[in-house]
Design a protein around this motif. Structure first.
Motif, PDB file in Angstrom:
ATOM      1  N   MET A   1       0.842  -1.192   0.000  1.00  0.00           N
ATOM      2  CA  MET A   1       0.000   0.000   0.000  1.00  0.00           C
ATOM      3  C   MET A   1       0.876   1.241   0.000  1.00  0.00           C
ATOM      4  O   MET A   1       1.905   1.276   0.659  1.00  0.00           O
ATOM      5  CB  MET A   1      -0.880  -0.011   1.254  1.00  0.00           C
ATOM      6  CG  MET A   1      -1.790   1.178   1.358  1.00  0.00           C
ATOM      7  SD  MET A   1      -3.227   0.818   2.368  1.00  0.00           S
ATOM      8  CE  MET A   1      -4.081   2.367   2.319  1.00  0.00           C
ATOM      9  N   THR A   2       0.468   2.222  -0.752  1.00  0.00           N
ATOM     10  CA  THR A   2       1.217   3.465  -0.771  1.00  0.00           C
ATOM     11  C   THR A   2       0.299   4.645  -0.497  1.00  0.00           C
ATOM     12  O   THR A   2      -0.876   4.603  -0.826  1.00  0.00           O
ATOM     13  CB  THR A   2       1.946   3.679  -2.121  1.00  0.00           C
ATOM     14  OG1 THR A   2       2.771   4.828  -2.034  1.00  0.00           O
ATOM     15  CG2 THR A   2       0.970   3.859  -3.279  1.00  0.00           C
ATOM     16  N   VAL A  35       1.349  10.187 -11.211  1.00  0.00           N
ATOM     17  CA  VAL A  35       1.155   8.992 -12.038  1.00  0.00           C
ATOM     18  C   VAL A  35       2.458   8.200 -12.144  1.00  0.00           C
ATOM     19  O   VAL A  35       2.459   6.969 -12.028  1.00  0.00           O
ATOM     20  CB  VAL A  35       0.613   9.377 -13.443  1.00  0.00           C
ATOM     21  CG1 VAL A  35       0.607   8.174 -14.372  1.00  0.00           C
ATOM     22  CG2 VAL A  35      -0.798   9.944 -13.322  1.00  0.00           C
ATOM     23  N   LEU A  38       2.966   6.196  -8.992  1.00  0.00           N
ATOM     24  CA  LEU A  38       2.040   5.065  -8.903  1.00  0.00           C
ATOM     25  C   LEU A  38       2.467   3.948  -9.865  1.00  0.00           C
ATOM     26  O   LEU A  38       2.358   2.766  -9.542  1.00  0.00           O
ATOM     27  CB  LEU A  38       0.607   5.520  -9.189  1.00  0.00           C
ATOM     28  CG  LEU A  38       0.000   6.437  -8.120  1.00  0.00           C
ATOM     29  CD1 LEU A  38      -1.371   6.943  -8.554  1.00  0.00           C
ATOM     30  CD2 LEU A  38      -0.113   5.723  -6.770  1.00  0.00           C
ATOM     31  N   ARG A  39       2.968   4.328 -11.039  1.00  0.00           N
ATOM     32  CA  ARG A  39       3.461   3.319 -11.995  1.00  0.00           C
ATOM     33  C   ARG A  39       4.639   2.551 -11.411  1.00  0.00           C
ATOM     34  O   ARG A  39       4.714   1.332 -11.516  1.00  0.00           O
ATOM     35  CB  ARG A  39       3.908   3.995 -13.295  1.00  0.00           C
ATOM     36  CG  ARG A  39       2.759   4.287 -14.216  1.00  0.00           C
ATOM     37  CD  ARG A  39       3.224   4.830 -15.559  1.00  0.00           C
ATOM     38  NE  ARG A  39       2.031   5.127 -16.340  1.00  0.00           N
ATOM     39  CZ  ARG A  39       1.850   6.236 -17.064  1.00  0.00           C
ATOM     40  NH1 ARG A  39       2.809   7.140 -17.137  1.00  0.00           N
ATOM     41  NH2 ARG A  39       0.738   6.421 -17.722  1.00  0.00           N
ATOM     42  N   PHE A  41       5.340   2.142  -8.284  1.00  0.00           N
ATOM     43  CA  PHE A  41       4.852   1.334  -7.165  1.00  0.00           C
ATOM     44  C   PHE A  41       4.227   0.034  -7.684  1.00  0.00           C
ATOM     45  O   PHE A  41       4.562  -1.062  -7.224  1.00  0.00           O
ATOM     46  CB  PHE A  41       3.829   2.150  -6.364  1.00  0.00           C
ATOM     47  CG  PHE A  41       3.185   1.398  -5.237  1.00  0.00           C
ATOM     48  CD1 PHE A  41       3.924   0.996  -4.134  1.00  0.00           C
ATOM     49  CD2 PHE A  41       1.824   1.087  -5.288  1.00  0.00           C
ATOM     50  CE1 PHE A  41       3.321   0.296  -3.089  1.00  0.00           C
ATOM     51  CE2 PHE A  41       1.216   0.387  -4.248  1.00  0.00           C
ATOM     52  CZ  PHE A  41       1.969  -0.009  -3.154  1.00  0.00           C
ATOM     53  N   ALA A  42       3.330   0.156  -8.687  1.00  0.00           N
ATOM     54  CA  ALA A  42       2.666  -1.030  -9.245  1.00  0.00           C
ATOM     55  C   ALA A  42       3.693  -1.953  -9.898  1.00  0.00           C
ATOM     56  O   ALA A  42       3.658  -3.177  -9.708  1.00  0.00           O
ATOM     57  CB  ALA A  42       1.606  -0.608 -10.259  1.00  0.00           C
ATOM     58  N   ILE A  45       5.667  -3.936  -7.307  1.00  0.00           N
ATOM     59  CA  ILE A  45       4.901  -5.047  -6.717  1.00  0.00           C
ATOM     60  C   ILE A  45       4.809  -6.209  -7.707  1.00  0.00           C
ATOM     61  O   ILE A  45       4.978  -7.369  -7.349  1.00  0.00           O
ATOM     62  CB  ILE A  45       3.494  -4.565  -6.301  1.00  0.00           C
ATOM     63  CG1 ILE A  45       3.631  -3.682  -5.066  1.00  0.00           C
ATOM     64  CG2 ILE A  45       2.577  -5.754  -5.991  1.00  0.00           C
ATOM     65  CD1 ILE A  45       2.328  -3.137  -4.534  1.00  0.00           C
ATOM     66  N   MET A  46       4.582  -5.862  -8.978  1.00  0.00           N
ATOM     67  CA  MET A  46       4.505  -6.907 -10.012  1.00  0.00           C
ATOM     68  C   MET A  46       5.792  -7.742 -10.058  1.00  0.00           C
ATOM     69  O   MET A  46       5.744  -8.961 -10.101  1.00  0.00           O
ATOM     70  CB  MET A  46       4.304  -6.246 -11.373  1.00  0.00           C
ATOM     71  CG  MET A  46       3.010  -6.623 -12.034  1.00  0.00           C
ATOM     72  SD  MET A  46       2.950  -5.852 -13.638  1.00  0.00           S
ATOM     73  CE  MET A  46       1.311  -5.210 -13.587  1.00  0.00           C
TER      74      MET A  46
END
Lengths: 55, 148
Positions: A1-2, A35, A38-39, A41-42, A45-46
């Motif tokens: 979570m961020t 943005v 968030l990119r 961060f995602a 995680i991936m």
């Protein structure tokens, strides 16, 4: 979570949350920066999911 | 019938992106931050907004900012769905009636179902409720992971 908050937003909760939880806190000045963060961060995680590093 | 929040429910509600199963829940301050959404028109008639203390007065006056915050989340969601193509969603898209599952519980369930969750906080002139909402989600999630 961020948590990504605009630089002007202050909260004792946001500051102390990192101590209690495994949480990333970032700030942003522009929408593009928001943005991008968030990119990242995602994407992070991936990668960790693919390597089996997450529960 | 009660709607049950699940990964499949969320995946079903959205169109195809490159990474359909990578759910990215985007949370932000809208609705709950504006008293106009909470109080009925009748309630509001009895309140003289100008007589309220500053922070409460601003809560009544910031509908434009709230709409702006929601539009920002929409654009962010759209950008993430295109690049890198993750299944980014907002709570209101899943469309679970709050009469069935209250908003805070929904946030907790969406967080549990998602691969990633972001709480986006634009500056709205006040920060009421931010800590409470975030704290309740984190605390519930922590308990969930501790129990395993």
């Amino acid at each position: 979570m961020t948590f990504v908050h605009e630089a002007d937003v202050t909260s004792a909760m946001i500051r102390s949350a990192q101590v209690r939880w495994d949480l990333r806190v970032e700030t942003y000045e522009t929408e593009t920066e928001l943005v991008d963060k968030l990119r990242l961060f995602a994407g992070g995680i991936m990668h960790r999911e693919r390597r089996g590093e997450l529960d | 019938m009660t709607t049950e929040v699940s990964r499949d429910l969320i995946v079903e509600r959205f169109g195809d992106v490159t990474y359909n199963r990578f759910l990215f829940y985007i949370m932000g301050p809208y609705k709950s931050f504006n008293l106009n959404y909470v109080l009925s028109e009748e309630d509001r008639r009895d309140i003289e907004v100008d007589d309220l203390p500053g922070p409460l007065r601003r809560l009544f006056q910031n509908k434009a900012e709230i709409d702006g915050a929601q539009a920002l989340l929409r654009r962010v969601q759209g950008s993430l769905r295109v690049n890198p193509g993750v299944n980014a969603f907002l709570a209101l898209d899943v469309d679970v009636p709050t009469s069935e599952v209250d908003a805070a519980t929904q946030s907790i369930e969406f967080t549990r179902c998602s691969n990633a969750t972001a709480f986006v906080l634009p500056f709205l002139g006040h920060n009421f409720g931010v800590g409470e909402e975030a704290g309740s989600i984190l605390e519930a999630y922590l308990r969930h992971t501790a129990i395993g």
